[in-house]
Design a protein around this motif. Structure first.
Motif, PDB file in Angstrom:
ATOM      1  N   ARG A 124      -5.155   4.885  -7.408  1.00  0.00           N
ATOM      2  CA  ARG A 124      -5.817   3.795  -6.682  1.00  0.00           C
ATOM      3  C   ARG A 124      -5.667   3.959  -5.181  1.00  0.00           C
ATOM      4  O   ARG A 124      -6.616   3.722  -4.419  1.00  0.00           O
ATOM      5  CB  ARG A 124      -5.251   2.443  -7.132  1.00  0.00           C
ATOM      6  N   GLU A 125      -4.482   4.373  -4.741  1.00  0.00           N
ATOM      7  CA  GLU A 125      -4.269   4.576  -3.298  1.00  0.00           C
ATOM      8  C   GLU A 125      -5.120   5.725  -2.771  1.00  0.00           C
ATOM      9  O   GLU A 125      -5.677   5.643  -1.674  1.00  0.00           O
ATOM     10  CB  GLU A 125      -2.785   4.851  -3.021  1.00  0.00           C
ATOM     11  N   LYS A 157      -8.685   4.624  -2.298  1.00  0.00           N
ATOM     12  CA  LYS A 157      -8.862   3.888  -1.041  1.00  0.00           C
ATOM     13  C   LYS A 157      -8.945   4.858   0.144  1.00  0.00           C
ATOM     14  O   LYS A 157      -9.771   4.691   1.041  1.00  0.00           O
ATOM     15  CB  LYS A 157      -7.695   2.917  -0.830  1.00  0.00           C
ATOM     16  N   THR A 188       0.841  -1.183   0.000  1.00  0.00           N
ATOM     17  CA  THR A 188       0.000   0.000   0.000  1.00  0.00           C
ATOM     18  C   THR A 188       0.881   1.239   0.000  1.00  0.00           C
ATOM     19  O   THR A 188       2.070   1.168   0.300  1.00  0.00           O
ATOM     20  CB  THR A 188      -0.917   0.041   1.240  1.00  0.00           C
ATOM     21  N   GLY A 234     -12.273   6.828  -0.029  1.00  0.00           N
ATOM     22  CA  GLY A 234     -13.500   6.047  -0.105  1.00  0.00           C
ATOM     23  C   GLY A 234     -14.402   6.287   1.096  1.00  0.00           C
ATOM     24  O   GLY A 234     -13.945   6.352   2.236  1.00  0.00           O
TER      25      GLY A 234
END
Length: 236
Positions: A125-126, A129, A84, A132
């Motif tokens: 993408r990180e 996350k 991550t 979100g």
């Protein structure tokens, strides 16, 4: 007997009594707002824990990355793990780097562009996350007061209808209906205030973490750019 009589009005104005006396529309509003409040606090706690873990992961990766360990060794260590943050950005860049050289990269500029795009996608993408479910906090913070106000308006309308039917405007008749109507607004604010505060705080934290990862991506891009130039020079 007088003490019992005096206690009755207070009992009818308790929160539970007001909820039970409310109409079904107002009850649905209150239940919905309470559910939104519970979910809001669940998101807040989850995000605070997740952001704390992310900061620790970033600190650990930076210590390892700048410790002098070779990029190949670090890539082999992280390639088969679930990474991550900076680790995911690093693995994405190194994977593109290795694939390009295995296939015989001919253009240094094209290789650099592909690596930058791979890191940008990993960073996106990180960030998805991290951010979100923050939208739920923003929605709750903006909509909950109005939803509560809707319940209040319905409750007051019902109360006035009851007053008209009974033809009695004494405080003992008016107070319970008005109180149960205002309870909907109070619950709406109970859901909205933490949601707004948490959204601003968590959004700021997410942006700070994102800036750290973006800074690393820029630094790593510069490192790989120098190595690409060295390989091109060697071939020449």
């Amino acid at each position: 007997m007088e003490n019992v009589a005096l206690a009755d009005p207070a009992a009818h104005l308790s929160i539970w009594a007001l909820f039970m006396q409310a109409g079904w529309v107002v009850k649905l509003v209150m239940i919905g707002l309470l559910c939104a409040s519970i979910w809001t606090w669940a998101i807040i706690i989850d995000k605070l824990v997740a952001y704390g873990r992310m900061r620790m992961a970033l600190n650990r990766f930076e210590q390892v990355f700048w410790s002098g360990q070779s990029l190949e060794d670090l890539y082999r260590t992280l390639a088969d793990r679930k990474t991550t943050g900076m680790g995911a950005i690093f693995v994405a860049a190194m994977r593109e780097w290795k694939k390009s050289f295995e296939k015989g990269a001919k253009s240094a500029l094209a290789l650099q562009t592909r690596i930058d795009k791979a890191m940008d996608l990993a960073l996106t993408r990180e960030m998805e996350k991290l951010e979100g479910r923050l939208g739920f906090l923003a929605t709750t913070g903006s909509a909950a007061p109005f939803i509560g106000l809707f319940g209040t308006v319905i409750g007051i309308m019902t109360s006035f209808q009851a007053i008209a039917a009974s033809k009695n405007t004494s405080l003992s008749v008016v107070a319970p209906g008005i109180a149960e109507a205002l309870l909907a607004t109070a619950i709406g604010l109970l859901a909205a205030i933490p949601a707004v505060i948490a959204y601003n705080k968590l959004s700021s934290d997410a942006n700070k973490i994102g800036m750290r990862m973006e800074g690393f991506a820029d630094e790593f891009s510069a490192i790989l750019s120098r190595q690409i130039d060295e390989k091109v020079a060697q071939k020449a």
